[in-house]
Design a protein around this motif. Structure first.
Motif, PDB file in Angstrom:
ATOM      1  N   ALA A 179       1.087  -1.250   0.196  1.00  0.00           N
ATOM      2  CA  ALA A 179       0.065  -0.235   0.154  1.00  0.00           C
ATOM      3  C   ALA A 179       0.748   0.835  -0.084  1.00  0.00           C
ATOM      4  O   ALA A 179       0.589   2.515  -0.223  1.00  0.00           O
ATOM      5  CB  ALA A 179      -1.008   0.256   1.108  1.00  0.00           C
ATOM      6  N   GLU A 213      -4.103  -4.175   2.524  1.00  0.00           N
ATOM      7  CA  GLU A 213      -3.453  -3.205   1.207  1.00  0.00           C
ATOM      8  C   GLU A 213      -4.694  -2.578   1.300  1.00  0.00           C
ATOM      9  O   GLU A 213      -4.381  -1.172   1.091  1.00  0.00           O
ATOM     10  CB  GLU A 213      -2.936  -3.658   0.093  1.00  0.00           C
ATOM     11  CG  GLU A 213      -2.959  -3.479  -1.264  1.00  0.00           C
ATOM     12  CD  GLU A 213      -2.526  -3.352  -2.241  1.00  0.00           C
ATOM     13  OE1 GLU A 213      -2.151  -4.833  -2.406  1.00  0.00           O
ATOM     14  OE2 GLU A 213      -1.987  -2.791  -3.348  1.00  0.00           O
ATOM     15  N   ARG A 240      -4.236   1.354   1.874  1.00  0.00           N
ATOM     16  CA  ARG A 240      -4.547   2.292   1.192  1.00  0.00           C
ATOM     17  C   ARG A 240      -6.337   3.227   1.136  1.00  0.00           C
ATOM     18  O   ARG A 240      -5.721   4.524   0.323  1.00  0.00           O
ATOM     19  CB  ARG A 240      -4.954   1.396  -0.422  1.00  0.00           C
ATOM     20  CG  ARG A 240      -3.792   2.476  -1.710  1.00  0.00           C
ATOM     21  CD  ARG A 240      -4.733   0.997  -2.682  1.00  0.00           C
ATOM     22  NE  ARG A 240      -3.658   0.366  -2.867  1.00  0.00           N
ATOM     23  CZ  ARG A 240      -2.040   0.608  -4.074  1.00  0.00           C
ATOM     24  NH1 ARG A 240      -2.172   1.401  -3.366  1.00  0.00           N
ATOM     25  NH2 ARG A 240      -1.139  -0.466  -3.588  1.00  0.00           N
TER      26      ARG A 240
END
Lengths: 284, 265
Positions: free
Chosen positions: A97, A160, A164
């Motif tokens: 990320a 991730e 993010r």
């Protein structure tokens, strides 16, 4: 005019057919789930009693007994799997990320995707090869290792996405307060992403709790109290398998009882995952 | 270009230069976002950066705090001197430097923790361990940010649960808790309603007494209300800089006049 009306009518008919077809399939899918759940509840409810939850399995021919060692074994193996999968999964998600770029990150992401498609029995075989064969005996640990590999792709993907989803502005805010970048990530970004990561973890646990194939040649099964993961361990899923293929009615009933327990556990995990998300939606 | 640089240096004798930006260029990949910008930012003054969207104001202000370090595609050249020391030189630790140059962002970005912890966070991560000293810092900072009376009874509640305007003042309190020398504000009121905006503007006027403030704003009226000096940006260059009333009433450049009178932008 007439042609136009005919066209409109045919559109109405095809529209209606579409609604009926999609509605029927949806009802079929939901109905099957309800049918399975209902059947398991009906068959398994009678088997669930205090003895079933607290006693060891009885020998063949002696009625009664329970799956307590299987419940405990499943809990221990899943907990160990969590300990292995969470750090690796979350840190990999963090890398993808925030820091990962270019070909390396793409490769990691692709391999995680491939890993999520590998059949669980193959992963069990792998765990057998590296953690059972060299030590010459089955163990709960090898099962936990197989489960951890199964959980990993899901943990990586959800971590991730969760990380993010944390606005860059929050990371910059920490940086602007004179914090080294990793400090902001640890103190600010990870806590902000925690609800989603927990959701992913619960779903990953739900995914492996019912897995049986990798257990066949890792945890193997046991008739006794076994709290040491270095030894072969009983698990709920294996006990269901063993009881279901046996020729005894009493064991069949217990298999249904075990199946009901497993389904309830997965249901609780799924509801928990939703609940973790709802808390997040309320706050933001 | 040279003419602009000279205009940017128009300082009155009474004040000291806190931040001196010389020949700054910033690139994002192949995009040349800031072109040879030079500006003197004076101590205990509010400097407003104005100009149309995408003209580089935010890019410029982020360069004063080395926030571009986070963006891999960004490249910075030129000098940004804080008290005559170039913050991009090798001897300067950006982490130490950022404690002296605080930043308030366009969207309020409170951390996902309690109101108290949001403000206590900066001092804590910078090594303050004494709980009573932290408590004093938190109260002072919240008072200074004109938020104390609204939150003093619910310091343990989540900072994210506050209203937008309160969140922004919380972020200002968070910056003040480190007692910085310069405060950078990137359109701090653009996501707020008029009443919250008025509070932030009052606050900026008070901050001037102790801090050097640089504020990016879209609103000409806001620049007129809060700033002592104004720099006008266009297409990544500083067209003109000077005392706010001079920029607004007697701009030297035709393009400044066009922008201020609303002919474009």
């Amino acid at each position: 005019m007439i042609a136009g009306a005919r066209l409109a009518a045919s559109r109405r008919v095809s529209g209606l057919v579409g609604v009926i077809l999609t509605g029927f399939c949806s009802a079929l899918a939901a109905g099957l789930l309800i049918l399975i759940l209902g059947y398991v509840v009906v068959q398994g409810w009678g088997a669930i009693n205090p003895a079933f939850l607290t006693q060891l399995p009885h020998p063949v021919g002696v009625s009664g007994g329970g799956v307590a060692n299987g419940i405990v074994g499943t809990l221990i193996i899943v907990a160990l799997a969590m300990l292995m999968a969470v750090p690796v999964g979350v840190l990999t998600g963090l890398y993808l990320a925030i820091y990962g770029r270019g070909l390396t990150a793409e490769c990691v992401r692709f391999l995680a995707e491939v890993l999520s498609g590998v059949p669980s029995i193959a992963i069990g075989l792998f765990a057998y090869t590296i953690l059972v064969q060299p030590f010459r005996h089955f163990s709960g640990l090898s099962a936990a290792f197989a489960f951890a590999i199964l959980m990993l792709p899901l943990m990586i993907r959800t971590s991730e996405e969760a990380i993010r989803g944390v606005p860059t502005a929050i990371r910059e805010g920490a940086l602007a307060l004179g914090l080294p970048d990793y400090g902001g990530v640890i103190h600010v970004v990870l806590p902000a992403a925690r609800p989603l990561i927990v959701t992913g973890l619960l779903l990953a646990i739900a995914r492996v709790t019912g897995e049986t194939a990798p257990l066949l040649f890792t945890a193997f099964g046991s008739e006794f109290w076994e709290l040491n993961p270095g030894n072969p361990m009983a698990t709920l899923a294996m006990q269901i398998f063993k009881y279901a293929i046996s020729p005894y009615d009493d064991w069949h009933r217990q298999a249904w009882g075990g199946a009901l327990l497993l389904i309830l556990a997965v249901l609780v995990l799924n509801v928990g995952a939703r609940w973790a998300l709802r808390g997040r939606a309320k706050r933001s | 270009m040279i003419q602009r640089a000279i205009d940017g240096r128009e300082t009155s004798a009474a004040t000291a230069v806190k931040v001196r930006v010389s020949h700054l260029d910033v690139y994002y990949g192949s995009n040349h976002a800031i072109r040879d910008a030079s500006l003197d930012i004076e101590e205990n003054q509010v400097t407003a950066l104005i100009g149309p969207s995408g003209c580089g104001k935010s890019t410029f202000i982020r360069a004063i705090n080395r926030l571009h370090d986070l963006t891999p595609s960004a490249r910075v050249s030129g000098k940004v001197e804080l008290d005559d020391v170039d913050i991009y030189s090798r001897d300067v630790d950006p982490i130490v430097m950022r404690r002296r140059v605080g930043m308030v962002f366009q969207r309020p970005n409170p951390f996902p923790m309690s109101i108290y912890d949001n403000v206590a966070y900066g001092p804590r991560v910078n090594g303050e361990r004494n709980a009573s000293r932290i408590a004093v810092l938190v109260e002072d900072s919240l008072r200074h940010a004109a938020l104390w009376d609204e939150v003093k009874d619910r310091l343990s509640e989540s900072g994210v649960a506050l209203s937008g305007g309160q969140q922004q003042r919380l972020c200002i309190a968070r910056v003040l808790s480190l007692r910085p020398e310069v405060i950078l504000m990137d359109e701090p009121a653009s996501a707020l309603d008029p009443i919250a905006t008025a509070k932030i503007e009052e606050l900026i006027a008070e901050l001037r007494e102790q801090y050097t403030v640089v504020i990016v704003t879209h609103s000409m009226a806001q620049a007129g209300r809060v700033s002592d000096r104004t720099a006008f940006f266009l297409n990544g260059s500083i067209v003109e800089a000077g005392p706010t009333n001079q920029i607004f009433t007697r701009p030297k450049e035709r393009r400044t006049e066009d922008y201020i009178t609303g002919r474009f932008g």
